[in-house]
Scaffold this motif. Structure first.
Motif, mmCIF file in Angstrom:
data_model
loop_
_atom_site.group_PDB
_atom_site.id
_atom_site.type_symbol
_atom_site.label_atom_id
_atom_site.label_comp_id
_atom_site.label_asym_id
_atom_site.label_seq_id
_atom_site.Cartn_x
_atom_site.Cartn_y
_atom_site.Cartn_z
ATOM 1 N N ARG A 1 0.874 -1.122 0.207
ATOM 2 C CA ARG A 1 0.085 -0.310 -0.148
ATOM 3 C C ARG A 1 0.902 1.156 0.245
ATOM 4 O O ARG A 1 1.794 0.987 0.899
ATOM 5 C CB ARG A 1 -1.121 -0.117 1.158
ATOM 6 C CG ARG A 1 -1.640 -0.703 1.448
ATOM 7 C CD ARG A 1 -2.396 -1.276 2.139
ATOM 8 N NE ARG A 1 -1.969 -1.363 3.935
ATOM 9 C CZ ARG A 1 -2.482 -1.542 4.984
ATOM 10 N NH1 ARG A 1 -4.111 -1.450 5.206
ATOM 11 N NH2 ARG A 1 -2.094 -1.210 6.072
ATOM 12 N N THR A 2 0.116 2.000 -0.865
ATOM 13 C CA THR A 2 1.387 3.597 -0.763
ATOM 14 C C THR A 2 1.380 4.133 0.695
ATOM 15 O O THR A 2 -0.233 4.350 1.234
ATOM 16 C CB THR A 2 1.166 4.676 -1.587
ATOM 17 O OG1 THR A 2 -0.974 4.566 -1.687
ATOM 18 C CG2 THR A 2 0.766 3.487 -3.119
ATOM 19 N N ALA A 3 1.361 4.904 1.236
ATOM 20 C CA ALA A 3 1.722 5.908 2.289
ATOM 21 C C ALA A 3 0.065 6.196 2.247
ATOM 22 O O ALA A 3 -0.104 6.623 3.298
ATOM 23 C CB ALA A 3 2.682 6.809 1.525
ATOM 24 N N SER A 4 -0.243 7.308 1.356
ATOM 25 C CA SER A 4 -2.037 7.743 1.634
ATOM 26 C C SER A 4 -2.841 6.479 2.225
ATOM 27 O O SER A 4 -3.427 7.176 3.011
ATOM 28 C CB SER A 4 -1.583 9.048 0.530
ATOM 29 O OG SER A 4 -1.874 7.838 -0.761
ATOM 30 N N ILE A 5 -2.428 5.785 1.445
ATOM 31 C CA ILE A 5 -3.669 4.954 1.756
ATOM 32 C C ILE A 5 -3.250 3.729 3.122
ATOM 33 O O ILE A 5 -4.886 3.356 3.685
ATOM 34 C CB ILE A 5 -3.581 3.591 0.055
ATOM 35 C CG1 ILE A 5 -4.180 4.179 -0.915
ATOM 36 C CG2 ILE A 5 -4.393 2.571 0.496
ATOM 37 C CD1 ILE A 5 -3.879 4.041 -2.144
ATOM 38 N N THR A 6 -2.338 4.231 3.354
ATOM 39 C CA THR A 6 -2.041 2.880 4.197
ATOM 40 C C THR A 6 -2.407 4.053 5.640
ATOM 41 O O THR A 6 -3.709 4.217 6.941
ATOM 42 C CB THR A 6 -0.631 2.595 5.289
ATOM 43 O OG1 THR A 6 0.174 1.990 4.028
ATOM 44 C CG2 THR A 6 -0.191 2.186 6.110
#
Length: 316
Positions: A10-15
């Motif tokens: 997962r990307t940081a924003s989605i995490t």
């Protein structure tokens, strides 16, 4: 020995969104890497992600990135997918093989549904689902089977207009997938607003869809719910224009001997030519339209969950 399902990267924003319990909307990547041609695929990605964000949710493009199932694409990965640099088309059946090969794979509707289950993502926005083919009724998209076993709300403009729409609607009924018209009483025609195919259910607000979804899940149903809305009227094509272009495209495919997986991209490209590009602008508009609605439903689901959590327990 049973193996625990893996968690996609997962990307940081989605995490961050998932950790704070925020609304997340999945988006497929095949429409970018095999569907719309450049530069329209870039425009589609930007418009869909912006529409989700404006609704108060976080967009998450699904893909296989160098063998890793991924929820969200980093900037460099997105550029590679938009450039179509060695990116294969991946349906649900192909996920494991793409992983083992360390490949880049753009996910179809079916594959995106499979990845949504791994991440407990309940909202997915796309253009149109696959279905039963017109001249080969034994050939139906894997999307239908995945919809029958994936607990995800899928927002779309119906099935792709090149398909047998009455047969597709019948198969969805047989598979137990509820089809809900958002602000419409009939199945949209992807590029067109109308088809004449009546739907069994209509809901007119994201909150109403959220309540229907919670009831669906409370019954233990594990299928998707298909939420269909027409393309924006100012960009939609007349039903007769779509029908004529589709008939001509099918005839061209027969003459050229196009078969199998090559049929859908061939037909869509030919329809683009026959409509002087109007189908592309309709496609872009409906992708954005669907992404915005999916974001609104995701936010409504969060609000419904908060209300339920804060309400007093009923007395036995």
């Amino acid at each position: 020995m049973s193996q625990r399902p893996l968690r996609p990267r997962r990307t940081a924003s989605i995490t961050a969104a998932l950790e704070r319990g925020g609304a997340v909307v999945a988006l497929e990547s095949s429409v970018l890497a095999q569907g719309l041609l450049p530069p329209f695929n870039r425009e589609a990605a930007a418009r869909m992600m912006r529409a989700v964000e404006q609704s108060g949710a976080t967009p998450a493009i699904t893909a296989i990135v160098r063998g890793e199932p991924s929820l969200g694409l980093e900037a460099a990965d997105l550029e590679r997918f938009l450039a179509r640099d060695g990116v294969r088309k991946v349906s649900a059946r192909d996920l494991g093989i793409a992983m083992a090969d360390g490949a880049d794979g753009a996910t179809t509707v079916a594959a995106t549904l499979a990845l949504c289950q791994l991440c407990d993502i309940e909202l997915f926005a796309t253009g149109g689902i696959g279905g039963v083919h017109r001249e080969a009724p034994f050939d139906e998209s894997a999307d239908l089977v995945e919809l029958a076993r994936s607990p995800v709300i899928v927002v779309c403009a119906g099935a792709k207009s090149i398909l047998d729409l009455p047969a597709t609607l019948e198969r969805l009924e047989t598979l137990g997938v509820p089809v809900v018209g958002y602000g419409t009483d009939e199945l949209p025609g992807f590029f067109s607003v109308t088809t004449g195919l009546r739907l069994a259910a209509r809901l007119d607000t994201p909150a109403a869809i959220a309540r229907a979804w919670r009831a669906h899940r409370a019954l233990g149903r594990s299928s998707a719910m298909l939420v269909v809305q027409p393309p924006p009227a100012e960009h939609a094509l007349p039903e007769a224009v779509v029908a004529q272009a589709t008939a001509q495209a099918l005839a061209a495919a027969r003459e050229a001997g196009v078969r199998g997986a090559a049929v859908t991209p061939f037909l869509l490209a030919r329809i683009q030519q026959l409509t002087n590009g109007r189908s592309v602008h309709a496609n872009l508009a409906l992708l954005e339209h669907n992404a915005r609605l999916a974001g609104q439903i995701a936010v409504a689901l969060l609000a419904l969950s908060s209300t339920s959590a804060g309400s007093p327990r009923a007395e036995p």
